[in-house]
Design an enzyme around this catalytic site. Structure first.
Site, PDB file in Angstrom:
ATOM      1  N   ASP A  42     -49.751 -75.856  39.398  1.00 54.23           N
ATOM      2  CA  ASP A  42     -49.902 -75.076  38.095  1.00 54.23           C
ATOM      3  C   ASP A  42     -48.602 -74.713  37.745  1.00 54.23           C
ATOM      4  OD1 ASP A  42     -50.981 -73.113  36.119  1.00 54.23           O
ATOM      5  OD2 ASP A  42     -52.847 -73.163  37.845  1.00 54.23           O
ATOM      6  N   HIS A  43     -48.532 -74.336  36.012  1.00 50.83           N
ATOM      7  CA  HIS A  43     -47.281 -73.745  36.512  1.00 50.83           C
ATOM      8  C   HIS A  43     -47.457 -72.441  35.752  1.00 50.83           C
ATOM      9  CE1 HIS A  43     -43.290 -73.898  34.864  1.00 50.83           C
ATOM     10  NE2 HIS A  43     -42.951 -75.121  34.156  1.00 50.83           N
TER      11      HIS A  43
END
Length: 570
Positions: A542-543
């Protein structure tokens, strides 16, 4: 004797299949119902032997720990439960002899459900155990004067965990309804007055029940089509006004809980739907309901999010993901264009997984790829697998991957975390609970190995084998499927060089492992190529929580640990 639901590991699960029938004689540990959560199917065994005299749940019901599933006539004639069951059966037989015109099913349901009062008297009934301290009346499914049968659904109750339909305790005529839609109710609270099926009024009304039901269905269809003629207690009109008058929302960021609650005053939606709206950052006053009287369902929230993404109203934190919202399928009935088609139903597990997978449309996910030289590790595994096999333990490379990744997560705790609902904090997990993706005939399932950081390779291998067998045999409990902080998806010998695994929200990372292959690797010291066993790794993350540099460092660290597991001992 009541057979109750055991500790499910979750607040509630749905009854997918009832595996016994009234009259069946079952043994202890025979499976009686199949329960399904969003992760797995779990068969619940009977805690005693006996004859099934009543089934207290129906397919589609939400059940929680302690709820009665079935009633048994015990094999032990000396038990109190058996005595009660025999008495009930004798009373039921006596009633059937006295009233031969009544159907056996109706007599059985009435006798087992009603209190010991005259059947024609108006009796007040209390709510059963709801599984929570209090819940909201979401929908009243009957009206005063209706004729109901025992166990017919009459109320829809919603908590922040589940929706539960409350059945009629007896057959009879509705004399009075003591609650209204929107009321908060508690266990044991009086909620309805029913005249038992022995009264003359009920007997006469029963003859015209089919016509009454058809008329009610027609009336309900009329009500749904006439928004301005809604009965008191259904806040549809107010919700409509709110939707019209409220200024256009700007879903730039999630609303606070206080802001959402203010807007929910005149919105017709249950607590579970409201909680999901907060999690998704949706202004629920802008959502149109699809249920009767415009009640908002979870599916309406998902549809609203998809529509928002399509029209580029999504929050910046979600990125430009409009392309992830697909239009409806074209009409494929024209065989000259599309050819012959066939429709196949998804499995139950696939269907319940879809809402969870929909969360991925909101995650800015990136995948980092790397290779690990596991030549020496594979030699070590080959040396140990003989003795492990003698003990009945399957010793695969997955045990090494789980151990190495678990250790890496203790050194890089941000990968073992969750993003808070308001997107302002990261919740770091102190223990590593590793989800292991297992392919079954029904679909993919992810059991969890708890506290991997404290376990050795042998123990991990044992638990991998046990969980895999339970998954394939549909014997996983809900506790086996909860609490994962990170996931590993190994494609083993299925082939392929790399893939992009999906992050399982609310986790922030997942590691994929493809099939290891022999590849030529340059040895700078010897100035030659050497054959080495290389394992492809794919880290999706998850950036919002993990940046690209950290992902590259973490993946390389796992690859290094797998190349030389002795580093874990340092």
């Amino acid at each position: 004797m009541d057979i109750k639901a055991p500790d499910l590991g979750v607040d509630s699960a749905e009854v997918s299949e009832i595996m016994v029938a009234v009259g069946d004689v079952i043994a202890k540990d025979d499976n009686i119902v199949l329960l399904e959560s969003d992760k797995a199917s779990v068969e619940v065994p009977s805690s005693a032997a006996g004859k099934v005299i009543k089934i207290s749940v129906a397919v589609g019901d939400q059940v929680s720990e302690g709820m009665v599933l079935i009633e048994l006539e015990s094999d032990d004639s000396g038990s109190d439960d058996n005595a009660d069951s025999v008495d009930n059966k004798d009373n039921e037989n006596q009633k059937q002899e006295e009233e031969p015109q009544a159907s056996p099913d109706s007599a059985s349901d009435t006798e087992s459900s009603a209190p010991k009062k005259s059947s024609g008297a108006a009796t007040t009934y209390a709510l059963p155990d709801l599984g929570v301290d209090e819940a909201q009346v979401s929908e009243i499914m009957v009206s005063v004067g209706d004729i109901v049968t025992a166990d017919q659904s009459i109320l829809l109750i919603e908590s922040d965990k589940a929706s539960v339909e409350v059945p009629a305790p007896v057959a009879g005529k509705i004399e009075k309804i003591l609650v209204e839609a929107g009321d908060m109710v508690a266990n044991g609270q009086d909620f309805i007055v029913i005249v038992g099926s022995g009264s003359d009024d009920v007997t006469e009304a029963s003859d015209s029940k089919l016509a009454t039901t058809e008329a009610k269905d027609s009336t309900q269809a009329e009500v749904k089509g006439k928004a301005d003629k809604q009965t008191t207690g259904e806040p549809k009109q107010a919700a409509k006004t709110s939707n019209t008058d409220a200024p256009a929302s700007k879903p730039v960021s999630k609303l606070t809980e206080a802001q959402v609650n203010e807007k929910l005053v005149n919105v017709y939606a249950g607590p579970a739907v409201r909680k999901l709206a907060r999690q998704l950052g949706v202004d629920i006053t802008q959502v149109s309901g699809s249920a009767l009287n415009d009640r908002i369902l979870k599916e309406d929230l998902f549809a609203h999010v998809k529509e928002s993404l399509t029209t580029q109203k999504a929050a910046p934190v979600s990125g430009n993901v409009a392309s992830s919202s697909l239009p409806s399928l074209p009409d494929m009935s024209n065989t000259e264009i599309w050819g012959e088609t066939e429709t196949q139903d998804l499995s139950r597990l696939q269907k319940v997984s879809i809402p969870q997978l929909n969360y991925n449309t909101l995650l800015p996910q990136v995948t980092q790829f790397d290779l690990s030289d596991i030549t020496e590790t594979e030699k070590l595994r080959s040396e140990l697998k003989g003795s492990m096999k003698a003990e009945g333990i399957g010793f695969t490379i997955l045990a090494f991957i789980v151990k190495a990744t678990g250790y890496a997560l203790t050194q890089h705790p941000r990968f073992n975390s969750h993003l808070s609902d308001d997107n302002t904090q990261v919740i770091l997990r102190k223990s590593v609970n590793m989800g292991i993706a297992v392919a079954t005939d029904d679909g993919l399932i992810v059991p969890v190995i708890k506290n991997v950081q404290d376990k050795g390779l042998k123990q991990i291998a044992i638990e991998i084998g046990e969980l895999a067998v339970k998954a394939r045999d549909k014997k996983l409990s809900t506790k086996d499927l909860q609490g994962a902080s990170f996931t590993i998806s190994s494609q083993g010998i299925l082939g392929g060089t790399a893939f992009t695994p999906l992050v399982n929200w609310p986790q922030v990372g997942i590691l994929g492992a493809s099939e290891a292959t022999m590849q030529p690797v340059w040895n700078a010291a010897k100035q030659t190529f050497e054959p080495r066993l290389m394992l492809p790794l794919s880290l999706s993350y998850d950036h919002r929580v993990i940046n690209g540099a950290d992902a590259a460092v973490f993946t390389r660290y796992v690859a290094t640990l797998l190349a030389d597991p002795r580093r874990i001992l340092l």
